[in-house]
Design a protein around this motif. Structure first.
Motif, PDB file in Angstrom:
ATOM      1  N   ALA A  98     -61.845 113.498 -31.617  1.00 13.25           N
ATOM      2  CA  ALA A  98     -62.314 112.119 -31.504  1.00 13.25           C
ATOM      3  C   ALA A  98     -62.867 111.611 -32.835  1.00 13.25           C
ATOM      4  N   LYS A  99     -63.625 112.450 -33.501  1.00  9.75           N
ATOM      5  CA  LYS A  99     -64.193 112.077 -34.800  1.00  9.75           C
ATOM      6  C   LYS A  99     -63.086 111.839 -35.829  1.00  9.75           C
ATOM      7  N   ASP A 100     -62.075 112.701 -35.809  1.00 10.17           N
ATOM      8  CA  ASP A 100     -60.955 112.538 -36.735  1.00 10.17           C
ATOM      9  C   ASP A 100     -60.160 111.271 -36.409  1.00 10.17           C
ATOM     10  N   ALA A 101     -59.957 110.985 -35.111  1.00 11.80           N
ATOM     11  CA  ALA A 101     -59.211 109.791 -34.707  1.00 11.80           C
ATOM     12  C   ALA A 101     -59.918 108.526 -35.197  1.00 11.80           C
ATOM     13  N   GLU A 102     -61.248 108.512 -35.094  1.00 10.26           N
ATOM     14  CA  GLU A 102     -62.003 107.367 -35.590  1.00 10.26           C
ATOM     15  C   GLU A 102     -61.815 107.212 -37.093  1.00 10.26           C
ATOM     16  N   ALA A 103     -61.877 108.320 -37.820  1.00 10.38           N
ATOM     17  CA  ALA A 103     -61.701 108.274 -39.270  1.00 10.38           C
ATOM     18  C   ALA A 103     -60.299 107.822 -39.655  1.00 10.38           C
ATOM     19  N   GLN A 104     -59.308 108.136 -38.815  1.00  8.78           N
ATOM     20  CA  GLN A 104     -57.927 107.746 -39.082  1.00  8.78           C
ATOM     21  C   GLN A 104     -57.679 106.264 -38.816  1.00  8.78           C
ATOM     22  N   VAL A 109     -60.775 106.184 -28.206  1.00  9.09           N
ATOM     23  CA  VAL A 109     -60.225 107.487 -27.843  1.00  9.09           C
ATOM     24  C   VAL A 109     -60.119 107.560 -26.321  1.00  9.09           C
ATOM     25  N   VAL A 110     -59.079 108.241 -25.851  1.00 10.66           N
ATOM     26  CA  VAL A 110     -58.815 108.353 -24.421  1.00 10.66           C
ATOM     27  C   VAL A 110     -58.974 109.791 -23.985  1.00 10.66           C
ATOM     28  N   VAL A 111     -59.748 110.015 -22.909  1.00 11.66           N
ATOM     29  CA  VAL A 111     -59.902 111.365 -22.364  1.00 11.66           C
ATOM     30  C   VAL A 111     -59.356 111.386 -20.944  1.00 11.66           C
ATOM     31  N   ASN A 112     -58.752 112.501 -20.565  1.00 11.63           N
ATOM     32  CA  ASN A 112     -58.144 112.595 -19.247  1.00 11.63           C
ATOM     33  C   ASN A 112     -59.168 112.922 -18.172  1.00 11.63           C
ATOM     34  N   ALA A 113     -58.744 112.784 -16.927  1.00  9.44           N
ATOM     35  CA  ALA A 113     -59.645 112.877 -15.782  1.00  9.44           C
ATOM     36  C   ALA A 113     -60.427 114.181 -15.670  1.00  9.44           C
ATOM     37  N   PRO A 114     -59.828 115.349 -15.981  1.00 10.68           N
ATOM     38  CA  PRO A 114     -60.591 116.592 -15.777  1.00 10.68           C
ATOM     39  C   PRO A 114     -61.788 116.781 -16.711  1.00 10.68           C
ATOM     40  N   ILE A 123     -68.825 113.779 -27.124  1.00 13.06           N
ATOM     41  CA  ILE A 123     -67.983 112.875 -27.920  1.00 13.06           C
ATOM     42  C   ILE A 123     -68.759 111.616 -28.285  1.00 13.06           C
ATOM     43  N   ASN A 124     -69.528 111.116 -27.332  1.00 12.72           N
ATOM     44  CA  ASN A 124     -70.307 109.891 -27.544  1.00 12.72           C
ATOM     45  C   ASN A 124     -71.313 110.039 -28.678  1.00 12.72           C
ATOM     46  N   LYS A 125     -71.724 111.254 -28.957  1.00 10.91           N
ATOM     47  CA  LYS A 125     -72.710 111.494 -30.023  1.00 10.91           C
ATOM     48  C   LYS A 125     -72.090 111.418 -31.413  1.00 10.91           C
ATOM     49  N   VAL A 126     -70.769 111.585 -31.503  1.00 10.15           N
ATOM     50  CA  VAL A 126     -70.167 111.710 -32.830  1.00 10.15           C
ATOM     51  C   VAL A 126     -69.258 110.542 -33.222  1.00 10.15           C
ATOM     52  N   ILE A 127     -68.989 109.601 -32.301  1.00  6.89           N
ATOM     53  CA  ILE A 127     -68.115 108.470 -32.666  1.00  6.89           C
ATOM     54  C   ILE A 127     -68.769 107.139 -32.315  1.00  6.89           C
ATOM     55  N   ASP A 128     -68.237 106.086 -32.946  1.00 11.18           N
ATOM     56  CA  ASP A 128     -68.767 104.740 -32.718  1.00 11.18           C
ATOM     57  C   ASP A 128     -67.672 103.795 -32.232  1.00 11.18           C
ATOM     58  N   ILE A 129     -66.581 104.354 -31.719  1.00  6.56           N
ATOM     59  CA  ILE A 129     -65.521 103.552 -31.116  1.00  6.56           C
ATOM     60  C   ILE A 129     -65.514 103.832 -29.620  1.00  6.56           C
ATOM     61  N   PRO A 130     -64.878 102.971 -28.810  1.00  8.70           N
ATOM     62  CA  PRO A 130     -64.931 103.134 -27.358  1.00  8.70           C
ATOM     63  C   PRO A 130     -64.364 104.468 -26.868  1.00  8.70           C
ATOM     64  N   ILE A 131     -65.000 105.007 -25.828  1.00  9.92           N
ATOM     65  CA  ILE A 131     -64.478 106.170 -25.117  1.00  9.92           C
ATOM     66  C   ILE A 131     -63.857 105.659 -23.824  1.00  9.92           C
ATOM     67  N   ILE A 146     -70.225 106.427 -16.831  1.00  9.20           N
ATOM     68  CA  ILE A 146     -70.844 105.414 -17.686  1.00  9.20           C
ATOM     69  C   ILE A 146     -72.099 105.967 -18.351  1.00  9.20           C
ATOM     70  N   ASP A 147     -72.906 106.682 -17.586  1.00 10.19           N
ATOM     71  CA  ASP A 147     -74.127 107.280 -18.132  1.00 10.19           C
ATOM     72  C   ASP A 147     -73.817 108.280 -19.239  1.00 10.19           C
ATOM     73  N   ALA A 148     -72.669 108.960 -19.131  1.00 10.39           N
ATOM     74  CA  ALA A 148     -72.285 109.958 -20.132  1.00 10.39           C
ATOM     75  C   ALA A 148     -71.767 109.308 -21.417  1.00 10.39           C
ATOM     76  N   GLY A 149     -71.336 108.054 -21.324  1.00 11.96           N
ATOM     77  CA  GLY A 149     -70.877 107.361 -22.522  1.00 11.96           C
ATOM     78  C   GLY A 149     -69.540 106.666 -22.408  1.00 11.96           C
ATOM     79  N   ALA A 150     -68.943 106.642 -21.219  1.00  8.30           N
ATOM     80  CA  ALA A 150     -67.673 105.939 -21.038  1.00  8.30           C
ATOM     81  C   ALA A 150     -67.861 104.447 -21.297  1.00  8.30           C
TER      82      ALA A 150
END
Length: 241
Positions: A98-104, A109-114, A123-131, A146-150
């Motif tokens: 996720a951090k690399d994707a933001e830098a690119q 970033v998209v995360v799957n259901a599991p 992930i929310n701690k290291v990026i500043d783009i939407p999860i 949502i509480d986790a950072g979605a």
């Protein structure tokens, strides 16, 4: 008052993949100043470069790799929402991805259901783009996500997508929702009416597009064609080269 929208295209690029017109009735989501009503679900660069979607949902069924997201982002002329794992790939690796994707240059970033909420929080701690968290059924604890950072929910529940979108929208009227629109304009319309802000569109495969195109080429090949002035001019240019 209805105003005709000017449409300008090149001669060689006139043939491109168009998302269904009904998608433009969606409200959209504004991500970093860009209003996104349609996302095309593909990792095919040729399709990405020849479509009119607002953004790319670059999610694929393999372990995420930086070289893949980097290549898609570099080649794309529209924002990219990059998949960073959630199924087979979890834990610290997804946070690094996720951090690399933001830098690119990814717009999200998209995360799957599991993926666990603990992982989403990491992930929310290291990026500043939407999860963007994928939801596949109505058993999901949306508030915990949502509480986790979605930031955005990506609803992908097959034929039940409009129903699940409507259920989530009742309890969470302001959460941004991307949802699969289904195969028809009517199913897309239902998904938008249920409360989806943005529609995810799955394009036909390259093989399907080529199949139709090759039928036309074969038909043309069967016809005899006399050389025209253009052929003669091309011959002279080849001789000069």
């Amino acid at each position: 008052m209805n105003r005709e929208i000017p449409r300008i295209t090149g001669t060689l690029r006139a043939k491109s993949l168009q998302v269904p017109e009904i998608i433009w009735t969606a409200k959209g989501i504004v991500i970093m100043g860009r209003r996104i009503k349609s996302v095309i679900f593909t990792t095919d660069i040729a399709t990405i470069r020849n479509c009119n979607a607002d953004a790319v949902l670059a999610v694929y069924p393999y372990t995420p790799q930086q070289i893949i997201s980097q290549t898609i982002i570099n080649a794309s002329s529209i924002p990219v929402l990059a998949g960073v794992g959630g199924g087979t790939t979890q834990g610290f690796r997804t946070a690094v991805m996720a951090k690399d994707a933001e830098a690119q240059g990814a717009y999200g970033v998209v995360v799957n259901a599991p993926m666990s909420n603990k992982n989403v929080a990491l992930i929310n701690k290291v990026i500043d783009i939407p999860i963007i968290v994928t939801v596949v059924n109505d058993l999901e604890d949306v508030q915990a996500r949502i509480d986790a950072g979605a930031t955005i929910l990506n609803i992908s529940a097959g034929s039940r997508t409009p129903e699940i979108v409507a259920n989530i929208r009742k309890d969470f009227p302001k959460i941004p929702i991307i949802a699969t629109g289904g195969p028809t304009e009517e199913s897309i319309k239902q998904t938008i009416a249920a409360g989806a802000n943005t529609i995810s569109y799955t394009p036909p495969s390259i093989a399907e597009v080529f199949s139709d195109l090759m039928d036309v080429y074969r038909e043309q090949a069967e016809k005899t064609k006399e050389p025209d002035a253009g052929d003669e001019e091309l011959g002279r240019l080849i001789e000069l080269l």
